[in-house]
Every structure is written in C-alpha cells, then in structure tokens.
Design a protein around this motif. Structure first.
Motif, short mmCIF file in Angstrom:
data_model
loop_
_atom_site.label_atom_id
_atom_site.label_comp_id
_atom_site.label_asym_id
_atom_site.label_seq_id
_atom_site.Cartn_x
_atom_site.Cartn_y
_atom_site.Cartn_z
N THR A 1 0.87 -1.17 0.00
CA THR A 1 0.00 0.00 0.00
C THR A 1 0.91 1.23 0.00
OG1 THR A 1 -1.89 1.04 1.09
CG2 THR A 1 -0.18 0.16 2.52
N GLY A 2 0.33 2.38 -0.23
CA GLY A 2 1.13 3.59 -0.20
C GLY A 2 1.67 3.87 1.19
N PRO A 3 2.86 4.44 1.29
CA PRO A 3 3.45 4.75 2.60
C PRO A 3 2.74 5.94 3.26
CG PRO A 3 4.83 5.64 0.88
CD PRO A 3 3.73 4.88 0.20
N ASP A 4 3.09 6.20 4.49
CA ASP A 4 2.55 7.38 5.18
C ASP A 4 2.83 8.62 4.35
OD1 ASP A 4 1.73 5.81 7.30
OD2 ASP A 4 3.43 6.30 8.57
N GLY A 5 1.85 9.46 4.19
CA GLY A 5 1.99 10.68 3.41
C GLY A 5 1.61 10.55 1.95
N ALA A 6 1.35 9.32 1.50
CA ALA A 6 0.95 9.11 0.10
C ALA A 6 -0.51 9.51 -0.08
CB ALA A 6 1.12 7.65 -0.29
N GLU A 7 -0.81 10.05 -1.24
CA GLU A 7 -2.19 10.40 -1.60
C GLU A 7 -2.82 9.21 -2.29
OE1 GLU A 7 -3.99 13.32 -1.34
OE2 GLU A 7 -2.42 14.51 -0.40
N ARG A 8 -4.05 8.89 -1.92
CA ARG A 8 -4.76 7.76 -2.51
C ARG A 8 -5.84 8.29 -3.46
NH1 ARG A 8 -7.74 2.69 0.38
NH2 ARG A 8 -9.00 2.11 -1.42
N PHE A 9 -5.89 7.67 -4.64
CA PHE A 9 -6.90 8.03 -5.63
C PHE A 9 -7.56 6.75 -6.12
CE2 PHE A 9 -3.63 11.24 -5.69
CZ PHE A 9 -4.37 12.40 -5.61
N ASP A 10 -8.88 6.69 -6.04
CA ASP A 10 -9.65 5.54 -6.53
C ASP A 10 -10.24 5.94 -7.89
OD1 ASP A 10 -9.26 3.77 -4.31
OD2 ASP A 10 -10.55 5.12 -3.17
#
Length: 79
Positions: free
Chosen positions: A69-78
């Motif tokens: 999964t993305g690390p801390d601070g990563a932006e998630r886009f679905d």
C-alpha cells in the motif's frame, strides 16, 4: 520533481504496477494519478475494473519492491 506510485486493482488489492516518474513542472497529484492510471489501463487491458493509485514525492532512497500500500503521506486516488 520525482514521484513514486503504486497502482493496485481496487477489488482485491493486487499490485499492477509501481515506479518512479520525474515530471517538471509537477502537475497536481490528482492529474498525475489520472495519467498513470490511464497508462496502466492501456498496458493491462485484460483487467477492466477500478484501480487504486497511490502517489507521493520520492526521495530516491525508498525501495518500491515490497510495498503493499502507499506509505505514510501518500495520496490515494480511486479511479
């Protein structure tokens, strides 16, 4: 500026692609994620479902090989 990304299938979290991309000038993270997912759809046309794209600034040190999964601070886009 360098950004790292991780794209997964949204239905089961299967890793589809990851990497580092250099863009100058940097677009918004939403625009970058949309472009990366569009490219991923062309390269992985066998999967037609939704994708999750994580994007974050890359310092050149972080390995992307074991990310689930993305690390801390990563932006998630679905998308």
């Amino acid at each position: 500026m360098k950004f790292a990304y991780l794209i997964q299938s949204a239905d089961n979290g299967r890793r589809m692609s990851s990497g580092v991309i250099s863009v100058d000038p940097p677009p918004s993270l939403a625009e970058l994620a949309a472009e990366l997912v569009q490219r991923n759809r062309a390269e992985h046309s066998y999967y037609t479902g939704p994708r999750t794209c994580w994007v974050w600034a890359h310092d050149g040190q972080q390995s992307l090989t074991r990310l689930e999964t993305g690390p801390d601070g990563a932006e998630r886009f679905d998308l």
